[in-house]
Write an enzyme that holds these catalytic residues in place. Sequence first.
Site, PDB file in Angstrom:
ATOM      1  N   CYS A 143       0.842  -0.995  -0.489  1.00 39.94           N
ATOM      2  CA  CYS A 143      -0.014  -0.083   0.014  1.00 39.94           C
ATOM      3  C   CYS A 143       0.887   1.904   0.157  1.00 39.94           C
ATOM      4  O   CYS A 143       2.052   1.816  -0.909  1.00 39.94           O
ATOM      5  CB  CYS A 143      -1.522  -0.499   1.500  1.00 39.94           C
ATOM      6  N   HIS A 192      -3.998  -4.829  -0.375  1.00 37.85           N
ATOM      7  CA  HIS A 192      -3.721  -5.140   0.876  1.00 37.85           C
ATOM      8  C   HIS A 192      -3.214  -7.022   0.891  1.00 37.85           C
ATOM      9  O   HIS A 192      -4.406  -6.970   0.149  1.00 37.85           O
ATOM     10  CB  HIS A 192      -4.247  -4.778   1.457  1.00 37.85           C
ATOM     11  N   GLU A 232      -2.924  -9.352   2.931  1.00 36.01           N
ATOM     12  CA  GLU A 232      -3.175  -9.415   4.293  1.00 36.01           C
ATOM     13  C   GLU A 232      -4.563  -9.492   4.332  1.00 36.01           C
ATOM     14  O   GLU A 232      -5.267 -10.167   5.244  1.00 36.01           O
ATOM     15  CB  GLU A 232      -1.875  -8.714   4.964  1.00 36.01           C
TER      16      GLU A 232
END
Length: 214
Positions: free
Chosen positions: A84, A194, A196
Site C-alpha cells: 500500500c 493489501h 493481508e
Amino acid sequence: MSGAPAVAILDYGSGNLRSAQRALERAGADVTVTDDRDIATNCDGLVVPGVGAFAACMEGLNAVKGHRIIDQRLAGGRPVLGICVGMQILFERGVEFGVEAQGCGEWPGTVSRLPAEVLPHMGWNTVDAAAGTMLFDGLDADTRFYFVHSYAVQDWSMDTDGSRIDPPKLTWATHGGPFLAAVENGALAATQFHPEKSGDAGAHLLRNWVRSLA
C-alpha cells in the site's frame, strides 16, 4: 518456526502491522515486527507496510532510517516487499492536497490522486498481472484483491532499453484510469492492494513471496 524464512515487518509508526504479521505467519514465515536496524537489514525478507498519507509515512520511515535499510538490503540483493503506502514511498515523490513530499526514489514516478469520481478506491478489483510474474504465479486472471487508496502511480518511466538488467514486471489495475497495482524488480517488489486483507488470493501471493526467500 524452525526452518521458516525470517521476515521482518518494519515498524516505523504506520498501522496495520498485526494483520500483516498474522498473514505472513500463515504464509510460512517466522515474523518479527521491529524498528531494529540490524534485524531489518539482515533478515531473509523485509516488509515495508504503510497506511495514511505519503508525507507522514516518509517522516516515520526517515525517523528509523528506513530508507538506508532498504538501500542496504537492495545493494546486497536481499528481498523487500512494500504494501500500500509502503509501495508508494518507494517512488520518487508523492503529491497529496498540493503538498509534494520526496520518496525513497528506488523507482521513478509520482504518486498522485486517481482521476475517479468515487474516492477512495475501496474494495475488490481485478489486476492485469505481468507476464512471468512471481507474485501472481498460480492465480487466475479474474482474481480480485482488496484496495483502499485514493492515490497511486499512474505511469511508468523507467527506461531499461539496451540495459543488461531485466525490465521490471508491471501489474496494472483500473479505477478512473490505469494505475500500478504491483511491481516486481529483482529483489524489490510491492503491491498497492493489501494482500493481508485479500483472502485466499492474498494468502497465495504472500506464500509465493515467502517461498521465494528460501
